[in-house]
Design an enzyme around this catalytic site. Structure first.
Site, short mmCIF file in Angstrom:
data_model
loop_
_atom_site.label_atom_id
_atom_site.label_comp_id
_atom_site.label_asym_id
_atom_site.label_seq_id
_atom_site.Cartn_x
_atom_site.Cartn_y
_atom_site.Cartn_z
N ARG A 1 -5.02 15.53 6.80
CA ARG A 1 -5.56 15.42 5.45
C ARG A 1 -5.57 16.77 4.73
O ARG A 1 -5.37 16.83 3.51
CB ARG A 1 -6.98 14.83 5.50
CG ARG A 1 -7.51 14.45 4.13
CD ARG A 1 -8.85 13.74 4.23
NE ARG A 1 -9.93 14.64 4.64
CZ ARG A 1 -11.22 14.38 4.45
NH1 ARG A 1 -11.59 13.24 3.88
NH2 ARG A 1 -12.13 15.23 4.86
N HIS B 1 -5.77 -1.31 6.35
CA HIS B 1 -5.86 -0.91 7.76
C HIS B 1 -6.75 -1.87 8.56
O HIS B 1 -6.29 -2.48 9.50
CB HIS B 1 -6.35 0.53 7.93
CG HIS B 1 -5.52 1.53 7.22
ND1 HIS B 1 -4.17 1.70 7.47
CD2 HIS B 1 -5.82 2.43 6.24
CE1 HIS B 1 -3.68 2.64 6.69
NE2 HIS B 1 -4.66 3.10 5.93
N HIS C 1 -11.90 3.76 -2.83
CA HIS C 1 -11.15 4.54 -1.84
C HIS C 1 -11.63 4.22 -0.44
O HIS C 1 -10.82 3.94 0.46
CB HIS C 1 -11.27 6.05 -2.10
CG HIS C 1 -10.52 6.84 -1.09
ND1 HIS C 1 -11.07 7.23 0.12
CD2 HIS C 1 -9.24 7.29 -1.08
CE1 HIS C 1 -10.16 7.88 0.82
NE2 HIS C 1 -9.05 7.94 0.13
N ASP D 1 2.30 3.03 3.07
CA ASP D 1 1.18 3.97 3.02
C ASP D 1 1.63 5.41 2.81
O ASP D 1 1.96 5.81 1.69
CB ASP D 1 0.35 3.81 4.29
CG ASP D 1 -0.99 4.54 4.24
OD1 ASP D 1 -1.27 5.19 3.22
OD2 ASP D 1 -1.76 4.45 5.21
N TYR E 1 -5.37 7.75 -6.74
CA TYR E 1 -6.65 8.45 -6.92
C TYR E 1 -6.49 9.88 -7.41
O TYR E 1 -7.47 10.61 -7.55
CB TYR E 1 -7.47 8.42 -5.62
CG TYR E 1 -6.78 8.98 -4.39
CD1 TYR E 1 -6.75 10.34 -4.14
CD2 TYR E 1 -6.19 8.12 -3.47
CE1 TYR E 1 -6.15 10.85 -3.01
CE2 TYR E 1 -5.58 8.61 -2.33
CZ TYR E 1 -5.55 9.98 -2.10
OH TYR E 1 -4.94 10.47 -0.99
N HIS F 1 0.84 -1.21 0.00
CA HIS F 1 0.00 0.00 0.00
C HIS F 1 0.86 1.24 0.00
O HIS F 1 1.60 1.51 0.95
CB HIS F 1 -0.92 0.01 1.22
CG HIS F 1 -1.94 1.10 1.19
ND1 HIS F 1 -2.93 1.18 0.24
CD2 HIS F 1 -2.13 2.17 2.00
CE1 HIS F 1 -3.69 2.24 0.45
NE2 HIS F 1 -3.22 2.87 1.52
N GLU G 1 -10.65 2.64 8.79
CA GLU G 1 -9.44 3.29 9.28
C GLU G 1 -9.75 4.25 10.42
O GLU G 1 -8.94 4.43 11.33
CB GLU G 1 -8.76 4.05 8.13
CG GLU G 1 -7.47 4.76 8.52
CD GLU G 1 -6.83 5.49 7.34
OE1 GLU G 1 -5.72 6.00 7.54
OE2 GLU G 1 -7.43 5.55 6.26
#
Length: 467
Positions: free
Chosen positions: A98, A289, A225, A340, A137, A75, A255
């Site tokens: 984020r 996750h 996603h 990740d 994405y 990932h 997650e």
């Protein structure tokens, strides 16, 4: 349509090297450390494994240390590498992190993404990673307008992996909404940052993704996603696309507790149950996750043979929590590992973190052996990326190898028979001495043979995004 940015570089010629013999001073043969092993390689595949070879045969390339099957990074979000250190300033949550991630995403073009990904994948090669699952994405131009080549960003990643010399499974990701709205059929429209991610519908996503082409070094897979980013009524379209192609299908799953709570409020069921009800779970699917699960979720994931990819360095960096990896594996879910967000790129750290996190949670030791953790980092990771033949050192397997030094300050001392334990519980990515992909000696004595100066390439690509 926007004007197409400068043409993405063509992928490196990945033609197979000439037949070669590698001599391994010590090899991990899935169950034990074997001294003195000669590997015959032709057309990028192991054709012979000879044990009891005390010295290198004439003409053989010697790999001193513990040679493992090449590691699988199940990932990855390549562009997150540009966040390293930047997001360590101050405090916050996943949701505040984020926002910083969105700012970096907004600055990427096909060309700058190629430059960054090439450097990131070269960093992975230096860490012994021979295959990566890129959960992709970031599809369109800012504002959501497609590029003239609608897969310019995905093709940049495929080309970058070829130039860095590693294999890639491009997991083209459906990302259509900003989250749950009021009621089970209502979802919020993507915000201004997420417009780059969205194809607007799963059908439009499938049409674009169908144009992607793989190759010797590249496989094409799919991803949902998350349950908040793909409306429930469109999940089956993504699952059917992957089923028709027998392709890997990945999904961020549970997650965050906030996502679970919102899914329960909107649908009256957990994310795992919602995915199962729409045909997403199954043996070619990997949940990323799988952190905040109910006992029923664990049984459901295990009974469908859905895989679990644990990303401990990211999960702890984002304060996400520790997932029930032991229970998931016991229920039937194969475990793999990923870096990740690339807080660090080190599969040895991911492997031992999975064990050490469980020790902290249970106050007991020894949940996985070194052999089991290496399997998660190799064979089960490659299987999750659509390459079930990889991740072992045996005839017929790809000649993908990673050699760990046994004479560094971290690994020196233990008897050779304990080399696997030394690698998993003490080594770091810095101890990787050699990496071989498809028989090609990609990293030689810690030096990448295709990317001359990996730190400089990383620094340049990242600086361009922070100007």
């Amino acid at each position: 349509m926007t004007t197409q940015p400068a043409q993405t570089r063509p992928a490196r010629d990945t033609g197979r090297p000439a037949p070669v013999t590698y001599w391994l001073s010590h090899a991990w043969l899935s169950t034990h450390v074997e001294p003195g092993v000669a590997l015959d390689v032709s057309d990028g595949v192991i054709t012979g494994v000879r044990t009891g070879v005390a010295t290198p045969p004439p003409g053989a390339t010697a790999l001193h240390g513990l040679t493992l099957p090449g590691l699988a990074n199940t990932h990855s979000h390549a562009f997150h590498r540009a966040l390293r250190s930047t997001v360590q300033v101050g405090s916050g949550t996943f949701w505040t992190w984020r926002e910083t991630m969105y700012q970096v995403a907004s600055r990427l073009t096909p060309d700058s993404y190629y430059d960054l990904a090439r450097a990131v994948y070269a960093e992975m090669a230096l860490a012994g990673i021979t295959a990566v699952g890129e959960f992709h994405y970031l599809h369109h131009a800012p504002g959501g307008t497609p590029y003239d080549n609608p897969n310019a960003m995905g093709e940049a990643l495929i080309a970058a992996a070829a130039e860095a010399g590693i294999r890639i499974t491009l997991l083209d990701t459906a990302y259509l909404s900003a989250g749950f709205g009021d009621g089970p059929t209502r979802y919020r429209e993507p915000d201004r940052h997420q417009l780059r991610f969205s194809d607007t519908t799963a059908e439009a996503w499938a049409e674009r993704a169908s144009l992607l082409k793989g190759g010797d070094h590249a496989l094409i897979g799919a991803a949902v996603h998350s349950v908040r980013a793909v409306p429930a009524g469109q999940l089956a379209t993504v699952a059917a696309w992957a089923e028709e192609r027998q392709a890997p299908l990945h999904v961020h799953l549970s997650e965050q507790t906030a996502e679970n709570e919102a899914c329960l409020a909107a649908h009256g069921r957990t994310p795992a149950r919602l995915l199962a009800d729409h045909g997403v779970l199954g043996p070619r699917t990997t949940g990323i996750h799988n952190t905040h699960l109910t006992p029923e979720d664990i049984a459901l994931i295990g009974s469908t043979r859905t895989g679990t990819c644990m990303c401990p360095t990211t999960e702890r960096d984002l304060a996400d929590g520790t997932g029930p990896a032991v229970a998931l594996q016991r229920a039937g879910s194969p475990l793999s590992l990923g870096s990740d967000s690339h807080a660090v790129i080190d599969l040895f750290e991911e492997a031992r973190a999975m064990e050490l996190n469980e020790r902290l949670r249970t106050r007991a030791r020894g949940h996985w052996t070194a052999a089991a953790l290496l399997r998660a980092a190799t064979a089960d990771g490659h299987a999750a990326l659509g390459r079930p033949e990889a991740g072992v050192i045996e005839p017929g397997a790809p000649a993908d190898l990673a050699t760990v030094a046994l004479d560094s300050v971290r690994t020196a001392g233990p008897a050779p028979r304990l080399a696997a334990e030394a690698a998993v519980f003490a080594a770091s990515a810095a101890d990787v001495r050699h990496t071989v992909v498809a028989g090609r000696h990609l990293v030689r004595d810690g030096h990448h043979t295709l990317v001359e100066d990996v730190p400089a390439a990383l620094a340049s690509a990242i600086a361009a995004l922070h100007r």
